[in-house]
Design a protein around this motif. Structure first.
Motif, PDB file in Angstrom:
ATOM      1  N   ALA A 105       0.846  -1.188   0.000  1.00  0.00           N
ATOM      2  CA  ALA A 105       0.000   0.000   0.000  1.00  0.00           C
ATOM      3  C   ALA A 105       0.880   1.235   0.000  1.00  0.00           C
ATOM      4  N   VAL A 106       0.355   2.325  -0.532  1.00  0.00           N
ATOM      5  CA  VAL A 106       1.081   3.589  -0.561  1.00  0.00           C
ATOM      6  C   VAL A 106       0.400   4.565   0.390  1.00  0.00           C
ATOM      7  N   VAL A 107       1.197   5.157   1.266  1.00  0.00           N
ATOM      8  CA  VAL A 107       0.710   6.141   2.232  1.00  0.00           C
ATOM      9  C   VAL A 107       1.243   7.509   1.802  1.00  0.00           C
ATOM     10  N   VAL A 108       0.373   8.507   1.782  1.00  0.00           N
ATOM     11  CA  VAL A 108       0.754   9.861   1.379  1.00  0.00           C
ATOM     12  C   VAL A 108       0.348  10.832   2.476  1.00  0.00           C
ATOM     13  N   ASP A 109       1.334  11.565   2.988  1.00  0.00           N
ATOM     14  CA  ASP A 109       1.045  12.539   4.047  1.00  0.00           C
ATOM     15  C   ASP A 109       2.197  13.548   4.082  1.00  0.00           C
ATOM     16  N   PRO A 110       1.918  14.845   3.968  1.00  0.00           N
ATOM     17  CA  PRO A 110       2.994  15.839   3.969  1.00  0.00           C
ATOM     18  C   PRO A 110       3.897  15.785   5.187  1.00  0.00           C
ATOM     19  N   VAL A 111       3.415  15.250   6.296  1.00  0.00           N
ATOM     20  CA  VAL A 111       4.249  15.184   7.495  1.00  0.00           C
ATOM     21  C   VAL A 111       5.455  14.272   7.283  1.00  0.00           C
ATOM     22  N   MET A 112       5.396  13.421   6.272  1.00  0.00           N
ATOM     23  CA  MET A 112       6.475  12.449   6.038  1.00  0.00           C
ATOM     24  C   MET A 112       7.614  13.000   5.186  1.00  0.00           C
ATOM     25  N   GLN A 113       7.501  14.220   4.678  1.00  0.00           N
ATOM     26  CA  GLN A 113       8.530  14.756   3.796  1.00  0.00           C
ATOM     27  C   GLN A 113       9.868  14.934   4.526  1.00  0.00           C
ATOM     28  N   PRO A 114      10.938  14.268   4.060  1.00  0.00           N
ATOM     29  CA  PRO A 114      12.257  14.510   4.665  1.00  0.00           C
ATOM     30  C   PRO A 114      12.675  15.967   4.499  1.00  0.00           C
ATOM     31  N   GLU A 115      13.350  16.476   5.511  1.00  0.00           N
ATOM     32  CA  GLU A 115      13.730  17.893   5.496  1.00  0.00           C
ATOM     33  C   GLU A 115      15.090  18.150   4.848  1.00  0.00           C
TER      34      GLU A 115
END
Length: 375
Positions: free
Chosen positions: A148-158
């Motif tokens: 499955a693919v999970v999409v959430d802006p909180v996961m963006q590496p900085e």
């Protein structure tokens, strides 16, 4: 039509030969004091690079988790989350390919949902998968073997650190097949309907750079070529989730399921699925997909085919799914008939009737800016 583009992370990309030495300063700039290193077993046990990263962190090093695994089994995410809590980590230093990168993203999401926000990701990739540039991650159900693919802006590496010196121990087949994965990103990015002109320019640049540098980068000491490929991987995917209504067409989603079901490395899945997808999309989109860009989806690939037929043969369990590219045309939503026959053959211990044509079909013809890839 109106184009809609929202700037998303990462916040900082540091790249260059020896860029690892910039990591401590980057961590201090973000206020990171307790970092958990995430990596895989091979890097941890077969190289001294993890110990080099630990030494670079100095007093910032709070622990190392080396249990990240291919296709991100859900149990490894559970274990990594617990390791982050045990270490009281305020940051994750991710060292490796797409699996550690996706694992870190998912852990950050889970921690945020539990009330522990602000955990910063510092990513040092050792392959060309380029997952560090998105806030999407794949996770595999270990019972069903469905990804499955999970999409959430909180996961963006900085913060991303590209240092080609850290890629020296990466197996050549892994390096090159993930280069084809980057090509997969770029090709499908160009062919997205109503694609954004800004990202299209980046994708075409990625294709050109991979054509020029990927084959030469087989040499682990060809650090300039490796760095150019890392930059190409960046260009192949950056902005994917920034441009509204732009994404992957066919090859990438199919590759996720091929990899999870048959345990095929993700770079190899692009070698399997991209040729069929390229032919299908060219036929579907016609002039807008091929002639305007000078290609018809039938350029001979020296970068993946001639150099990696052994790797592709090792993916024999998935051969049936894409052995006949005509089936991809008839069933573009997922080659369901091929998957059903492949699964039946697997259970019966039989070889698919088209398996002998695998090398001929995926051996490999890819569109690359209208010219034969690697020439």
């Amino acid at each position: 039509m109106a184009y809609d583009f929202t700037i998303t992370g990462p916040d900082r990309i540091i790249s260059g030969i020896g860029a690892l030495q910039e990591l401590p300063g980057a961590m201090d700039a973000r206020g990171a004091k307790r970092a958990l290193i995430l990596t895989g077993n091979s890097l941890a046990t077969k190289t001294d690079l993890v110990s080099q990263v630990e030494a670079a962190l100095g007093s910032r090093h709070a622990g190392t988790f080396s249990g990240c695994a291919q296709h991100v089994p859900s149990g490894t995410v559970d274990a990594c989350q617990q390791a982050a809590l045990d270490a009281d980590a305020d940051s994750l230093v991710v060292f490796g390919g797409g699996s550690p990168i996706d694992t870190a993203k998912l852990v950050v999401k889970r921690l945020a949902e539990a009330g522990r926000t602000g955990v910063t990701q510092f990513v040092m990739p050792t392959t060309l998968s380029a997952g560090e540039f998105t806030y999407a991650a794949g996770i595999t159900d270990e019972t069903t073997r469905v990804k499955a693919v999970v999409v959430d802006p909180v996961m963006q590496p900085e913060v991303i650190v590209y240092d080609p010196e850290l890629t020296r121990p990466t197996p050549v087949d892994l390096w090159l097949t993930t280069g084809i994965k980057a090509l997969d990103h770029a090709v499908e990015g160009v062919w997205w309907p109503n694609g954004h002109p800004f990202t299209e320019t980046l994708r075409l640049g990625a294709i050109a750079d991979l054509r020029r540098h990927l084959e030469a980068s087989k040499d682990p000491d060809a650090l300039d070529d490796r760095l150019a490929c890392m930059h190409a991987a960046w260009k192949s995917i950056w902005g994917l989730l920034s441009a509204k209504n732009v994404g992957f067409r066919l090859s990438h989603p199919l590759g996720h399921q091929i990899g999870a079901r048959w345990d095929v490395p993700h770079g190899v899945t692009s070698c399997i699925s991209l040729p069929a997808a390229a032919r299908f999309l060219h036929g579907l989109l016609g002039r807008g997909a091929g002639e305007d860009r000078g290609g018809d989806g039938t350029g001979e690939s020296r970068g993946c085919g001639a150099g990696h037929r052994g790797v592709l043969r090792d993916a024999g369990r998935a051969q049936a799914a894409f052995a006949d590219h005509g089936e991809a045309r008839r069933d573009p939503a997922g080659c369901q008939g091929g998957f059903r026959r492949a699964e039946a053959s697997r259970r019966a211990g039989q070889r698919h009737r088209h398996a002998g044509s695998f090398d001929r079909i995926v051996g490999v013809r890819l569109v690359a800016a209208g010219q034969p890839f690697g020439k």
